[in-house]
Design a protein around this motif. Structure first.
Motif, mmCIF file in Angstrom:
data_model
loop_
_atom_site.group_PDB
_atom_site.id
_atom_site.type_symbol
_atom_site.label_atom_id
_atom_site.label_comp_id
_atom_site.label_asym_id
_atom_site.label_seq_id
_atom_site.Cartn_x
_atom_site.Cartn_y
_atom_site.Cartn_z
ATOM 1 N N SER A 23 -22.750 8.726 58.451
ATOM 2 C CA SER A 23 -23.914 9.458 57.941
ATOM 3 C C SER A 23 -24.715 10.095 59.077
ATOM 4 N N THR A 24 -24.774 9.407 60.218
ATOM 5 C CA THR A 24 -25.436 9.985 61.392
ATOM 6 C C THR A 24 -24.687 11.244 61.839
ATOM 7 N N LEU A 25 -23.371 11.165 61.840
ATOM 8 C CA LEU A 25 -22.563 12.337 62.199
ATOM 9 C C LEU A 25 -22.754 13.455 61.185
ATOM 10 N N MET A 26 -22.833 13.097 59.908
ATOM 11 C CA MET A 26 -23.060 14.093 58.852
ATOM 12 C C MET A 26 -24.370 14.842 59.098
ATOM 13 N N ARG A 27 -25.403 14.108 59.466
ATOM 14 C CA ARG A 27 -26.693 14.752 59.749
ATOM 15 C C ARG A 27 -26.576 15.681 60.950
ATOM 16 N N GLU A 28 -25.814 15.254 61.940
ATOM 17 C CA GLU A 28 -25.640 16.055 63.154
ATOM 18 C C GLU A 28 -24.881 17.348 62.847
ATOM 19 N N LEU A 29 -23.855 17.239 62.003
ATOM 20 C CA LEU A 29 -23.044 18.419 61.657
ATOM 21 C C LEU A 29 -23.811 19.426 60.799
ATOM 22 N N THR A 30 -24.629 18.916 59.898
ATOM 23 C CA THR A 30 -25.288 19.804 58.930
ATOM 24 C C THR A 30 -26.705 20.180 59.329
ATOM 25 N N GLY A 31 -27.297 19.403 60.249
ATOM 26 C CA GLY A 31 -28.691 19.633 60.584
ATOM 27 C C GLY A 31 -29.625 19.211 59.466
ATOM 28 N N HIS A 32 -29.087 18.448 58.535
ATOM 29 C CA HIS A 32 -29.838 18.048 57.353
ATOM 30 C C HIS A 32 -30.166 16.564 57.454
ATOM 31 N N THR A 33 -31.361 16.179 57.099
ATOM 32 C CA THR A 33 -31.799 14.813 57.375
ATOM 33 C C THR A 33 -31.869 13.909 56.149
ATOM 34 N N LYS A 34 -31.431 14.370 54.999
ATOM 35 C CA LYS A 34 -31.648 13.563 53.788
ATOM 36 C C LYS A 34 -30.607 12.463 53.581
ATOM 37 N N PHE A 35 -29.555 12.443 54.397
ATOM 38 C CA PHE A 35 -28.492 11.465 54.168
ATOM 39 C C PHE A 35 -28.945 10.065 54.573
ATOM 40 N N ASP A 36 -28.653 9.101 53.718
ATOM 41 C CA ASP A 36 -29.072 7.721 53.970
ATOM 42 C C ASP A 36 -28.272 7.122 55.117
ATOM 43 N N THR A 37 -28.994 6.499 56.043
ATOM 44 C CA THR A 37 -28.312 5.695 57.061
ATOM 45 C C THR A 37 -29.068 4.381 57.144
ATOM 46 N N GLY A 38 -28.407 3.358 57.611
ATOM 47 C CA GLY A 38 -29.099 2.072 57.702
ATOM 48 C C GLY A 38 -28.343 1.125 58.591
ATOM 49 N N GLY A 39 -29.038 0.086 59.040
ATOM 50 C CA GLY A 39 -28.407 -0.907 59.888
ATOM 51 C C GLY A 39 -27.401 -1.752 59.131
ATOM 52 N N LYS A 40 -27.575 -1.850 57.811
ATOM 53 C CA LYS A 40 -26.659 -2.674 57.024
ATOM 54 C C LYS A 40 -25.464 -1.841 56.572
ATOM 55 N N PRO A 41 -24.237 -2.372 56.691
ATOM 56 C CA PRO A 41 -23.070 -1.654 56.204
ATOM 57 C C PRO A 41 -23.168 -1.407 54.703
ATOM 58 N N GLY A 42 -22.558 -0.320 54.284
ATOM 59 C CA GLY A 42 -22.437 -0.075 52.852
ATOM 60 C C GLY A 42 -23.617 0.636 52.231
ATOM 61 N N VAL A 43 -24.450 1.308 53.062
ATOM 62 C CA VAL A 43 -25.593 2.043 52.508
ATOM 63 C C VAL A 43 -25.101 3.193 51.628
ATOM 64 N N THR A 44 -24.057 3.886 52.091
ATOM 65 C CA THR A 44 -23.504 4.989 51.310
ATOM 66 C C THR A 44 -22.494 4.429 50.307
ATOM 67 N N ARG A 45 -22.799 4.529 49.022
ATOM 68 C CA ARG A 45 -21.913 3.984 47.986
ATOM 69 C C ARG A 45 -21.190 5.083 47.210
ATOM 70 N N LYS A 46 -21.690 6.315 47.304
ATOM 71 C CA LYS A 46 -21.036 7.439 46.619
ATOM 72 C C LYS A 46 -20.970 8.599 47.594
ATOM 73 N N PRO A 47 -20.136 9.583 47.341
ATOM 74 C CA PRO A 47 -20.013 10.694 48.289
ATOM 75 C C PRO A 47 -21.335 11.440 48.470
ATOM 76 N N ASN A 48 -21.629 11.779 49.724
ATOM 77 C CA ASN A 48 -22.716 12.701 50.032
ATOM 78 C C ASN A 48 -22.086 14.061 50.298
ATOM 79 N N HIS A 49 -22.442 15.053 49.502
ATOM 80 C CA HIS A 49 -21.908 16.407 49.692
ATOM 81 C C HIS A 49 -22.992 17.294 50.281
ATOM 82 N N TYR A 50 -22.592 18.147 51.203
ATOM 83 C CA TYR A 50 -23.520 19.166 51.692
ATOM 84 C C TYR A 50 -22.821 20.511 51.616
ATOM 85 N N ASP A 51 -23.328 21.375 50.762
ATOM 86 C CA ASP A 51 -22.696 22.687 50.648
ATOM 87 C C ASP A 51 -23.717 23.784 50.936
ATOM 88 N N TRP A 52 -23.195 24.920 51.345
ATOM 89 C CA TRP A 52 -24.008 26.084 51.667
ATOM 90 C C TRP A 52 -23.862 27.053 50.505
#
Length: 206
Positions: A23-52
């Motif tokens: 998710s940190t990499l996703m934010r870096e690639l898209t420049g978008h900050t809404k993606f959930d990241t967290g210290g605990k594994p498994g924060v992302t449970r469903k796909p995060n899509h970013y489209d233009w």
């Protein structure tokens, strides 16, 4: 949960274990900050899509697989099944898969789960993507925490069945530190595959 994909033809997907920094990499690639990241594994449970909106292209961060603290094995297996099904369904659309691994712990985790009846998740996913015909870049993240850089990258190559030294696989192995924005090798590797797919128009995203 997995049927939220935007109606886009071309796609780049991020896959990998929980807590490796997808998710940190996703934010870096898209420049978008809404993606959930967290210290605990498994924060992302469903796909995060970013489209233009103006582009027929989407970047997707798939949920992490493998061990997740506080998550039942049944739920973990369901997530893994959904990831596999998603990749099988959209394999024709995926131009590049980015398999994210933790540079500091990947080799230990792979070795711990290697045995006569067990294939480590990272290795299994790498070959699964290969079987689907999806060009794959292994983003070796958190390299700022790795001292023996070349040796570690050679070991990761070896575990994936790629003959070391790693430097001959720079279109496959990309050492990065996503949280510091150091993802140049990944961008270069992804562009190599996009060029082979005749999609130089997507270089602006990488």
């Amino acid at each position: 949960m997995f049927d939220t994909r935007p109606d886009r033809e071309a796609e780049v997907v991020l896959v990998g274990r929980s807590n490796v920094g997808k998710s940190t990499l996703m934010r870096e690639l898209t420049g978008h900050t809404k993606f959930d990241t967290g210290g605990k594994p498994g924060v992302t449970r469903k796909p995060n899509h970013y489209d233009w909106t103006a582009e027929d292209f989407v970047i997707t961060d798939l949920p992490g697989f493998g061990f997740m603290s506080g998550v039942d094995e049944e739920v973990r297996e369901e997530i893994k099944t959904n990831i596999v099904r998603y990749l099988e369904t959209y394999a024709e659309n995926v131009l590049v898969a980015i398999l994210v691994v933790d540079g500091k712990s990947a080799v230990d985790i792979i070795d711990r789960h290697s045995g006569p009846d067990e294939i480590p998740y990272d290795v299994e996913m790498y070959y699964f993507l290969e079987d689907l015909g999806i060009p794959t870049v292994v983003a070796v993240n958190k390299m700022d925490k790795v001292d023996d850089r070349d040796e570690r990258l050679d070991e990761i190559c070896d575990r994936l069945g790629l003959y070391p030294p790693w430097k001959q696989w720079q279109d496959v192995i990309a050492p990065i530190t996503a949280k510091n924005g150091r993802i140049g090798p990944l961008n270069e590797a992804v562009r190599t595959h996009l060029h082979e797919e005749r999609r130089d128009d997507l270089f602006k995203f990488f």
